[in-house]
Motif scaffolding. Structure first.
Motif, PDB file in Angstrom:
ATOM      1  N   VAL A   5      43.702  51.424  34.514  1.00  0.00           N
ATOM      2  CA  VAL A   5      44.443  50.521  33.641  1.00  0.00           C
ATOM      3  C   VAL A   5      43.727  49.182  33.583  1.00  0.00           C
ATOM      4  O   VAL A   5      43.491  48.541  34.611  1.00  0.00           O
ATOM      5  N   GLU A   6      43.428  48.762  32.344  1.00  0.00           N
ATOM      6  CA  GLU A   6      42.738  47.498  32.118  1.00  0.00           C
ATOM      7  C   GLU A   6      43.701  46.401  31.733  1.00  0.00           C
ATOM      8  O   GLU A   6      44.782  46.660  31.194  1.00  0.00           O
ATOM      9  N   SER A   7      43.251  45.171  31.943  1.00  0.00           N
ATOM     10  CA  SER A   7      43.983  44.012  31.442  1.00  0.00           C
ATOM     11  C   SER A   7      43.000  42.862  31.253  1.00  0.00           C
ATOM     12  O   SER A   7      41.887  42.893  31.797  1.00  0.00           O
ATOM     13  N   GLY A   8      43.404  41.882  30.444  1.00  0.00           N
ATOM     14  CA  GLY A   8      42.615  40.661  30.347  1.00  0.00           C
ATOM     15  C   GLY A   8      41.900  40.430  29.039  1.00  0.00           C
ATOM     16  O   GLY A   8      41.273  39.383  28.862  1.00  0.00           O
ATOM     17  N   GLY A   9      41.959  41.368  28.114  1.00  0.00           N
ATOM     18  CA  GLY A   9      41.286  41.138  26.845  1.00  0.00           C
ATOM     19  C   GLY A   9      42.030  40.121  26.002  1.00  0.00           C
ATOM     20  O   GLY A   9      43.098  39.637  26.372  1.00  0.00           O
ATOM     21  N   GLY A  10      41.453  39.763  24.853  1.00  0.00           N
ATOM     22  CA  GLY A  10      42.118  38.823  23.972  1.00  0.00           C
ATOM     23  C   GLY A  10      41.160  38.126  23.042  1.00  0.00           C
ATOM     24  O   GLY A  10      40.019  38.572  22.857  1.00  0.00           O
ATOM     25  N   LEU A  11      41.633  37.028  22.462  1.00  0.00           N
ATOM     26  CA  LEU A  11      40.870  36.238  21.500  1.00  0.00           C
ATOM     27  C   LEU A  11      40.439  34.937  22.164  1.00  0.00           C
ATOM     28  O   LEU A  11      41.253  34.255  22.794  1.00  0.00           O
TER      29      LEU A  11
END
Length: 120
Positions: A5-11
């Motif tokens: 499970v990944e987290s932390g992406g964004g703009l």
């Protein structure tokens, strides 16, 4: 069963930073290498960085000096610290893990991917 499970992406704006995390859970005997890859729509998935269980790292030339891969073996987690981001870093980022679910069964698992968008 193993899940990543990944987290932390964004703009983020060009020049900014993001930190991605990826945690493996489930029936895990041992995790060997972990890595980050990225893919732009219509192009092949490319390697970004890898890290062995002992902490040895490798980077693609395009991110060397800007991105740092690290891992916490106790938490089965790999991180990607991305600094000085450029618009060309925009992609879906995937982590993977080369792991053993038992002493003899070795498999490669992939996370679902997280979008990173860098605006100019």
């Amino acid at each position: 069963q193993v899940q990543l499970v990944e987290s932390g992406g964004g703009l983020v704006q060009a020049g900014g930073s993001l930190r991605l995390s990826c945690t493996a859970s489930g029936t895990i005997f041992r995790i060997n290498a972990m890595g980050w890859y990225r893919q732009v729509l219509g192009k092949q998935r490319e390697l970004v960085a890898t890290i062995t269980s002992g902490g040895a790292t490798a980077y693609s030339d395009s991110v060397k000096g800007r991105f740092t891969i690290s891992r916490d073996n106790a938490k089965n987690t790999v991180y990607l610290q991305m600094n000085s981001l450029k618009p060309e870093d925009t992609a879906v980022y995937y982590c993977n893990a080369d792991l053993l679910t038992t002493a003899t069964i070795r498999l490669i698992y992939w996370a679902q991917g997280t979008q990173v968008t860098v605006s100019s």
